[in-house]
Design a protein around this motif. Sequence first.
Motif, short mmCIF file in Angstrom:
data_model
loop_
_atom_site.label_atom_id
_atom_site.label_comp_id
_atom_site.label_asym_id
_atom_site.label_seq_id
_atom_site.Cartn_x
_atom_site.Cartn_y
_atom_site.Cartn_z
N THR A 90 0.84 -1.19 0.00
CA THR A 90 0.00 0.00 0.00
C THR A 90 0.88 1.24 0.00
O THR A 90 1.62 1.47 0.96
N CYS A 92 1.92 4.85 0.82
CA CYS A 92 1.47 5.69 1.94
C CYS A 92 0.92 7.03 1.47
O CYS A 92 -0.07 7.52 2.03
N GLY A 112 8.30 7.84 -1.68
CA GLY A 112 7.19 7.60 -0.75
C GLY A 112 7.41 6.36 0.06
O GLY A 112 8.37 5.60 -0.15
N GLY A 113 6.52 6.15 1.01
CA GLY A 113 6.58 4.95 1.84
C GLY A 113 5.70 3.85 1.26
O GLY A 113 4.65 4.12 0.66
N LYS A 115 3.85 0.38 2.54
CA LYS A 115 3.49 -0.52 3.63
C LYS A 115 3.29 -1.93 3.07
O LYS A 115 2.41 -2.16 2.25
N LEU A 141 7.48 -1.08 6.75
CA LEU A 141 7.49 0.16 5.97
C LEU A 141 8.79 0.25 5.19
O LEU A 141 9.89 0.22 5.78
N LYS A 143 10.85 2.72 2.78
CA LYS A 143 10.88 4.13 2.38
C LYS A 143 11.73 4.29 1.11
O LYS A 143 12.90 3.91 1.11
N THR A 255 0.03 17.89 4.99
CA THR A 255 -0.24 16.51 4.63
C THR A 255 -1.73 16.23 4.82
O THR A 255 -2.50 17.10 5.24
N CYS A 279 5.96 8.78 4.61
CA CYS A 279 4.95 7.83 5.10
C CYS A 279 3.63 8.51 5.48
O CYS A 279 2.75 7.84 6.03
N TYR A 280 3.48 9.80 5.21
CA TYR A 280 2.23 10.50 5.50
C TYR A 280 1.32 10.47 4.28
O TYR A 280 1.79 10.43 3.14
N PRO A 281 0.00 10.53 4.48
CA PRO A 281 -0.92 10.59 3.34
C PRO A 281 -0.89 11.96 2.68
O PRO A 281 -0.55 12.97 3.31
#
Length: 308
Positions: A90, A92, A112-113, A115, A141, A143, A255, A279-281
């Motif tokens: 997924t 992030c 991006g991150g 998951k 996670l 990165k 974010t 890792c933030y949306p």
Amino acid sequence: MLSRRICYLAALMGCAGFYVAHGEWVSWVLLVCVAGLPWLSLILSLPAMLRFRMWVQAPAAVALGVEAQAELLGSSDFPLPPFRGKLRVTPCIAGAPFYYREAKGLPTQVCGGLKVEIVKGKVCDYLGLFAFSARRAEPVLVKVRPQPVPVTDLPGLENYLAAAWRPKPGGGFAENHELRLFRPGDSQNQIHWKLSAKTGKLMLRQPMEPLRGRVAVTMNLRGTPEELNRKFGRLLWTGQYLLQRQTPFEIRVLTGGGIYSFQVAREEHLTRAIDALLCYPAAQSGSIADSPCAASWHYHVGGEPDET
């Protein structure tokens, strides 16, 4: 596992047919042994299945565009039983989840991150006829870190230095000094002996440092994959530029969870800040420009291709 069950049922039906056709005691013993084999396998496999644990092995961080793989692994205190499961990846920041395929590897073309989690994890007995849910570790996670993208239109740092000066905490070396009378508690190493001899009073050379203003770098966390690569690359380059000039600064980013702020004074601070932002949306609406930023030096990181 389905193929193993089909093979077992075929063997069981063959033994049953052999017993019906011949009726010999050997055929009966063979039928009983084949019929009880799954239960014997389950009993022997239970200790290993109960101590079994499944996890994901993947790199914690990888550079943009570098090939990376994830692997589903398992362990037990006993001989390892068969297991199966799928890995779901997924993004992030933005993007729909998808199932991992070893042939394609992890998508590292966008900063991006990622998951990576286990879904449909099952552990089987040694014959592979029974399956139960397996204990699974927490998602991993990964990165995907940016590559620096040079910026040539940064504001000059002259605005960062204010006209005021202040005593340097702890003393030490400084290019500018202020002469004043010696006070109890001052270090004797800073006494200006020649001037003190002329004036007849103990004079002190007080090291001074400039009273610096606030430095801020802002960014909106959203955009196409190409824009995100440029934004994170420019953020990394700008941060390294300021640190090379011994200039602490603040990163403020809008974010999907709101505005996050990071104080950066060393290289590891910059790495941690970027890793967290990966890792933030993504922010769906709004702009960091709507939040006042009173800074002596300010640069907003954009993602346009013609922005330098």
